[in-house]
Design an enzyme around this catalytic site. Structure first.
Site, short mmCIF file in Angstrom:
data_model
loop_
_atom_site.label_atom_id
_atom_site.label_comp_id
_atom_site.label_asym_id
_atom_site.label_seq_id
_atom_site.Cartn_x
_atom_site.Cartn_y
_atom_site.Cartn_z
CB CYS A 110 61.29 34.96 149.93
SG CYS A 110 61.63 33.29 150.52
CG HIS A 150 62.24 37.49 153.08
ND1 HIS A 150 61.06 36.93 153.49
CD2 HIS A 150 63.05 36.47 152.70
CE1 HIS A 150 61.15 35.61 153.36
NE2 HIS A 150 62.34 35.32 152.89
CG ASN A 170 62.53 32.30 154.48
OD1 ASN A 170 61.40 32.80 154.34
ND2 ASN A 170 63.40 32.21 153.50
N1 ACO Z 1 75.57 23.24 159.74
C1 ACO Z 1 76.89 23.16 159.62
N2 ACO Z 1 77.54 23.40 158.48
C2 ACO Z 1 76.79 23.76 157.41
C3 ACO Z 1 75.40 23.86 157.46
C4 ACO Z 1 74.77 23.58 158.69
N3 ACO Z 1 73.45 23.66 158.86
N4 ACO Z 1 74.95 24.23 156.24
C5 ACO Z 1 76.01 24.36 155.44
N5 ACO Z 1 77.14 24.06 156.15
C6 ACO Z 1 78.51 24.05 155.69
C7 ACO Z 1 78.64 23.77 154.21
O1 ACO Z 1 78.61 22.39 153.95
C8 ACO Z 1 79.99 24.38 153.90
O2 ACO Z 1 80.99 23.47 154.28
P1 ACO Z 1 82.29 23.27 153.34
O3 ACO Z 1 82.95 24.62 153.32
O4 ACO Z 1 83.05 22.21 154.07
O5 ACO Z 1 81.77 22.87 152.00
C9 ACO Z 1 80.05 25.57 154.86
O6 ACO Z 1 79.08 25.35 155.86
C10 ACO Z 1 79.76 26.89 154.18
O7 ACO Z 1 78.61 26.73 153.35
P2 ACO Z 1 77.87 27.98 152.74
O8 ACO Z 1 76.72 27.53 151.88
O9 ACO Z 1 78.88 28.90 152.12
O10 ACO Z 1 77.31 28.65 154.08
P3 ACO Z 1 76.73 30.07 154.27
O11 ACO Z 1 77.49 30.77 155.30
O12 ACO Z 1 76.52 30.78 152.96
O13 ACO Z 1 75.28 29.76 154.88
C11 ACO Z 1 73.00 29.74 154.08
C12 ACO Z 1 74.34 29.01 154.15
C13 ACO Z 1 72.48 29.89 155.49
C14 ACO Z 1 72.04 28.94 153.23
C15 ACO Z 1 73.22 31.16 153.46
O14 ACO Z 1 73.97 31.05 152.28
C16 ACO Z 1 71.93 31.89 153.15
O15 ACO Z 1 71.24 32.35 154.04
N6 ACO Z 1 71.62 32.07 151.86
C17 ACO Z 1 70.46 32.89 151.42
C18 ACO Z 1 69.14 32.24 151.66
C19 ACO Z 1 68.04 33.10 151.08
O16 ACO Z 1 68.04 34.32 151.22
N7 ACO Z 1 67.11 32.50 150.36
C20 ACO Z 1 66.11 33.32 149.64
C21 ACO Z 1 64.77 33.10 150.07
S1 ACO Z 1 64.23 31.44 149.90
C22 ACO Z 1 62.82 31.45 148.85
O17 ACO Z 1 62.59 32.35 148.09
C23 ACO Z 1 61.94 30.23 148.84
#
Ligand code: ACO
Length: 343
Positions: free
Chosen positions: A130, A270, A300
Site C-alpha cells: 500500500c 493511505h 483500500n
Molecule cells: N464483520 C463482523 N465481524 C468481524 C469482521 C466483519 N467483517 N471482521 C472481523 N470480525 C470480527 C473478528 O472475527 C473478531 O471476532 P472475535 O473477537 O470473536 O474473534 C472481531 O471482529 C475483532 O477482530 P479484529 O481483527 O480485532 O478487528 P479489528 O477491529 O482490528 O478490524 C480490520 C479488523 C478492519 C482488518 C483492522 O484490523 C484493520 O483495518 N487493520 C489494518 C489494515 C491495513 O492497514 N492494512 C494495510 C494495508 S493492506 C496492503 O498493504 C495490501
C-alpha cells in the site's frame, strides 16, 4: 555585497536545482459498485460493523472477465494524457506500482505502455504494498531531478478483487479496485517533491502476505484448495503498526521542516481504515477538514489510493499548497512525502 566562491556556487546550485513537480492527474474506477449489503450476503458481517470498524460503505469491482490491472491503469494514463495535452510519444519513463500485476512477467508497466502507445519510454513495475504509489513518487522524482527525464508517468493500479477471498469476513470488506496516474515534470520553482522519509521492515511480512503463487510455493492444486492465493492479513497487528508508522513519519517530517498545523494544507493518507486515518490526523494535530478522505466510496485500492485522492481533490488544490502524504502497507512499508502543489 561580497560573495566568496563557495557562497556563489551554493547560490548557483540552488538556482539550477531541478525539482520534480506533479503537473497532472488522471484516474479510472470500474462502474460496478459492491455494497456492504451485498458483502453481508457473502459473509457473516453487517453494514454497521463495516462502517464502525473500517469506515467503508462501498467499493468498485472490475467485473468483466479477462480484464486486469493494466486495463484500469491504461484508462487512467489515457485520462492523464488527455487532460495534460501530452502525446504518448513525449513520455520518457512509465513506472507502475501494483501488487496485482496482470501476470508474473512481463511488467504491467510494459503492458500499459503498449496499450497506450507509449513507444519512446522504458517502463518497469514497483511493488511496495500500500506504499507502492508513495515509493513510486520518490522514484519518479529522482529520475526527473537527475535532469535526464522530462516527462515521467507514475501509475498506481490494483485489481484487489483478484486476490480477495470473498468467504473471509476479515478481508473482504476492505479492498476495492481502481487506478490513478500522475505526470512528473522538472521545474526550477520551489514546488514539487521537497522531502521524504521512507521505511521498510521485512519482518512484518509474516502478518500480511500472499502465501502461494511465488517461487517459494508455486501454484498447485494444493495451494488453490488451501485458498493460499488470497490476501493473508492479521488485521489487529497490521492496524497497530499502521497507526504508529504513519503518524511517526508524518510528525517527523513536520518537525524537520518546521511545519505547523497551519502550514499544512492537506494530509493525503493511505485509505485502509478510517480509524487509522483519524489517529494519524489527530497525532499531527490536524482537523478532518484538512484530510483527503474517500475510503467510504472506494475502500483500500492499494497503489490506486493516493492518485485517486489527488484526482478527486485536484480542483480544490492551489499552487504552493503544502501536502503531506503518509502510507503504510505490506512489507511492511511505510513513509511520508512533503510535496508543494505546482498548479
Ligand atoms: N464483520 C463482523 N465481524 C468481524 C469482521 C466483519 N467483517 N471482521 C472481523 N470480525 C470480527 C473478528 O472475527 C473478531 O471476532 P472475535 O473477537 O470473536 O474473534 C472481531 O471482529 C475483532 O477482530 P479484529 O481483527 O480485532 O478487528 P479489528 O477491529 O482490528 O478490524 C480490520 C479488523 C478492519 C482488518 C483492522 O484490523 C484493520 O483495518 N487493520 C489494518 C489494515 C491495513 O492497514 N492494512 C494495510 C494495508 S493492506 C496492503 O498493504 C495490501
Amino acid at each position: 555585497m561580497f560573495f566568496n566562491n563557495s557562497c556563489c556556487s551554493t547560490i548557483l546550485l540552488f538556482m539550477n536545482k531541478i525539482n520534480a513537480a506533479i503537473t497532472g492527474v488522471g484516474a479510472y474506477v470500474p462502474e460496478y459498485i459492491l455494497t456492504n449489503d451485498e458483502i453481508s450476503k457473502m459473509v457473516d458481517t453487517s453494514d454497521e460493523w463495516i462502517m464502525t470498524r473500517i469506515g467503508i460503505k462501498e467499493r468498485r469491482i472490475l467485473k468483466k472477465k479477462g480484464l486486469g490491472s493494466s486495463d484500469m491503469g491504461t484508462k487512467a494514463v489515457i485520462n492523464l494524457l488527455e487532460k495534460t495535452n501530452t502525446l504518448p510519444s513525449e513520455i520518457d519513463l512509465l513506472i507502475c506500482s501494483t501488487v496485482t500485476p496482470d501476470m508474473q512477467f512481463p511488467a504491467t508497466a510494459n503492458i500499459i505502455s503498449d496499450k497506450v502507445g507509449i513507444k519512446n519510454a522504458f517502463s518497469f513495475d514497483l511493488n511496495a504494498g500500500c506504499s507502492g504509489f508513495l515509493f513510486g513518487m520518490s522514484t519518479a522524482a529522482k529520475f526527473v531531478e537527475s535532469g535526464n527525464y522530462k516527462k515521467v508517468v507514475l501509475v498506481g493500479t490494483d485489481k484487489m478483487s483478484s486476490i480477495v477471498d470473498y468467504t473471509d469476513r476479515s478481508v473482504s470488506p476492505i479492498f476495492g479496485d481502481g487506478a490513478g496516474a500522475v505526470l512528473f515534470e522538472p521545474t526550477n520553482e520551489n514546488v514539487g517533491v521537497i522531502d521524504e522519509i521512507l521505511h521498510t521492515d521485512g519482518a512484518g511480512r509474516v502478518h500480511l502476505h500472499q502465501k502461494a503463487g511465488g517461487s517459494v510455493k508455486p501454484a498447485s492444486h494444493e495451494t488453490v484448495d488451501a485458498r493460499e492465493h488470497f490476501v493473508y492479513q492479521e488485521g489487529r497487528h497490521v492496524f497497530k503498526h499502521a497507526v504508529m508508522g504513519m503518524a511517526d513519519v508524518a510528525i517527523e517530517i513536520m518537525k524537520k521542516h518546521k511545519l505547523t498545523v497551519e502550514d499544512i494544507d492537506w494530509l493525503v493518507p493511505h485509505q485502509a481504515n478510517m480509524r487509522i486515518i483519524d489517529a494519524t490526523a489527530r497525532r499531527m494535530g490536524l482537523k478532518r477538514n484538512k484530510v483527503m478522505i474517500n475510503i467510504e466510496k472506494y475502500g483500500n485500492t492499494t497503489a490506486g489510493t493516493l492518485p485517486l485522492l489527488l484526482w478527486e481533490w485536484e480542483n480544490k488544490l492551489k499552487k504552493n499548497d503544502n501536502l503531506i502524504f503518509a502510507t503504510f502497507g505490506a512489507g511492511f512499508t511505510w513513509g511520508t512525502i512533503f510535496l508543494k502543489w505546482a498548479y
